[in-house]
Enzyme design. Structure first.
Site, PDB file in Angstrom:
ATOM      1  N   ASP A 117     166.087 -31.608  52.081  1.00 13.00           N
ATOM      2  CA  ASP A 117     167.380 -32.179  51.723  1.00 13.00           C
ATOM      3  C   ASP A 117     167.200 -33.631  51.284  1.00 13.00           C
ATOM      4  OD1 ASP A 117     170.356 -32.705  51.865  1.00 13.00           O
ATOM      5  OD2 ASP A 117     170.294 -30.734  52.826  1.00 13.00           O
ATOM      6  N   HIS A 154     174.073 -36.294  53.311  1.00 12.18           N
ATOM      7  CA  HIS A 154     174.100 -34.846  53.150  1.00 12.18           C
ATOM      8  C   HIS A 154     173.145 -34.137  54.104  1.00 12.18           C
ATOM      9  CE1 HIS A 154     173.243 -30.945  51.147  1.00 12.18           C
ATOM     10  NE2 HIS A 154     174.494 -31.031  50.709  1.00 12.18           N
ATOM     11  N   SER A 340     176.753 -25.827  50.844  1.00 12.24           N
ATOM     12  CA  SER A 340     175.795 -26.601  51.637  1.00 12.24           C
ATOM     13  C   SER A 340     176.168 -26.599  53.110  1.00 12.24           C
ATOM     14  CB  SER A 340     175.728 -28.050  51.155  1.00 12.24           C
ATOM     15  OG  SER A 340     174.851 -28.197  50.075  1.00 12.24           O
TER      16      SER A 340
END
Length: 395
Positions: A117, A154, A340
């Site tokens: 990620d 994220h 996600s």
């Protein structure tokens, strides 16, 4: 302003099928499966333009669960968390109404989860010392996460869904940070900017392993290859990312990782189109996750973004209004939807399963997941897409 991690595309287009082969029965009971563009590290916007605070009634961290023994037998007494948000509550119930609880006999202890990620805030209190730095293939090596314009990391948010102490599906799993996505990898056709705060893919810097000429595709390939070579087992890989097109290099690397004996869980993508047209969602044997809403519908927003669909999807998981870990400290609720956010829910359940069945193969893990998923649970599912919702199956 909307949150999104979208970069420019790779032009590779392949005709690979993502339907897995017939799998052997999984340990612990039979399962019956049913019928170089940017990694879109797909965070989506909240209507207010900023992350909402976590609910005031969030559960305090509870005493550590007893978890599995690692011998293939789960602990007999479920560990129950109360006051949990809807998406955690949904995982252990096959029917409604929600009861505000999440119970599991396994806790993911002893399982290594590799999070490919944007990074991961390994020092965050919600990870309780269970997160470590693995490898960086974008920019300079560090142990943090890069933030979007609204301050959301994220990779950290994804990791919190998998294994955060308060809201994680598998709160004793070990997390390994593998940075393979740059925060500022361009924008999509709508002009939405990617998350800022990290060098672009392949930017030179101390500790960068991708090289000055490497692009986003190369960084992802190197990340996958690193996990293949260095993973400590039992292990599972989370790839909450999506390329705009198919990439032969990414597909090959992910296929080799699966063939090495490690399950890989990937996002169906936020392009609101056929997941088979993207990498790594088009890879046979990968566990491909679409996003569902809190009202048990296929996720799609008013701006044309929405969950990937089609025969390459294996199952759905909650992907809207998710509460998880905020890079730099605390927790946050993202009001919007994203595949996600759905993907790490499945990864967390895989970690629970591997904690109880550490020798399970990727095919056995996939068979178990599909066999325990709730069929026909969702509305608005596009034609040709399996209608299955993630369930812990009594773990």
């Amino acid at each position: 302003m909307r949150r999104a991690w979208v970069a420019a595309g790779v032009a590779a287009v392949l005709g690979l099928a993502a339907c897995g082969p017939t799998e052997p029965a999984a340990p612990g009971g039979p399962g019956a499966p049913g019928a170089s563009a940017p990694p879109s590290a797909s965070a989506r916007p909240s209507p207010s333009g900023a992350p909402s605070p976590a609910p005031s009634g969030k559960p305090a961290p509870s005493p550590a669960p007893t978890g599995s023994t690692g011998s293939g037998t789960a602990a007999p007494t479920p560990f129950v968390r109360t006051g949990v948000p809807w998406h955690l509550d949904r995982l252990d119930q096959r029917t409604g109404p929600p009861d505000g609880r999440f119970g599991a006999r396994a806790d993911g202890g002893g399982v290594h989860v590799y999070v490919i990620d944007t990074g991961l805030d390994i020092a965050h209190a919600e990870f309780g010392g269970r997160a470590t730095a693995g490898a960086d293939f974008v920019g300079e090596a560090d142990s943090r996460d890069c933030l979007d314009g609204l301050g959301l990391g994220h990779g950290t948010f994804v990791a919190g869904i998998i294994a955060g102490t308060t809201y994680g599906v598998a709160p004793r799993a070990d997390l390994v940070r593998v940075q393979g996505i740059a925060c500022e990898e361009g924008s999509d056709s709508a002009g939405r900017r990617g998350a800022a705060g990290a060098p672009a893919a392949g930017a030179p810097g101390a500790g960068s392993q991708a090289g000055p000429q490497a692009g986003p595709e190369a960084a992802i390939v190197k990340s996958v290859e690193w996990v293949t070579a260095h993973a400590r087992r039992p292990a599972v890989v989370n790839m909450s990312l999506n390329l705009k097109n198919r990439s032969a290099a990414v597909d090959t690397a992910v296929r080799r990782l699966i063939d090495s004996g490690i399950p890989v869980v990937v996002a169906a993508g936020n392009f609101s189109d056929d997941a088979c047209g993207h990498s790594p969602a088009g890879v046979g044997g990968a566990i491909v996750v679409a996003a569902s809403t809190r009202t048990d519908r296929h996720w799609k927003d008013s701006e044309g973004f929405g969950s990937g669909y089609g025969r390459c999807v294996d199952l759905y998981a909650p992907g809207e209004r998710i509460t998880s870990v905020l890079a730099g400290g605390g927790t946050v609720t993202d009001e919007s939807g994203a595949t996600s956010w759905a993907t790490p829910h499945v990864t967390g359940v895989v970690a629970l399963y591997l904690g109880a069945h550490p020798a399970a193969t990727p095919a056995q893990v996939r068979t178990w997941l599909l066999g325990r998923a709730v069929p026909g649970a969702l509305a608005g599912v596009p034609a040709g897409t399996p209608n299955r919702l993630l369930n812990t199956g009594g773990l």
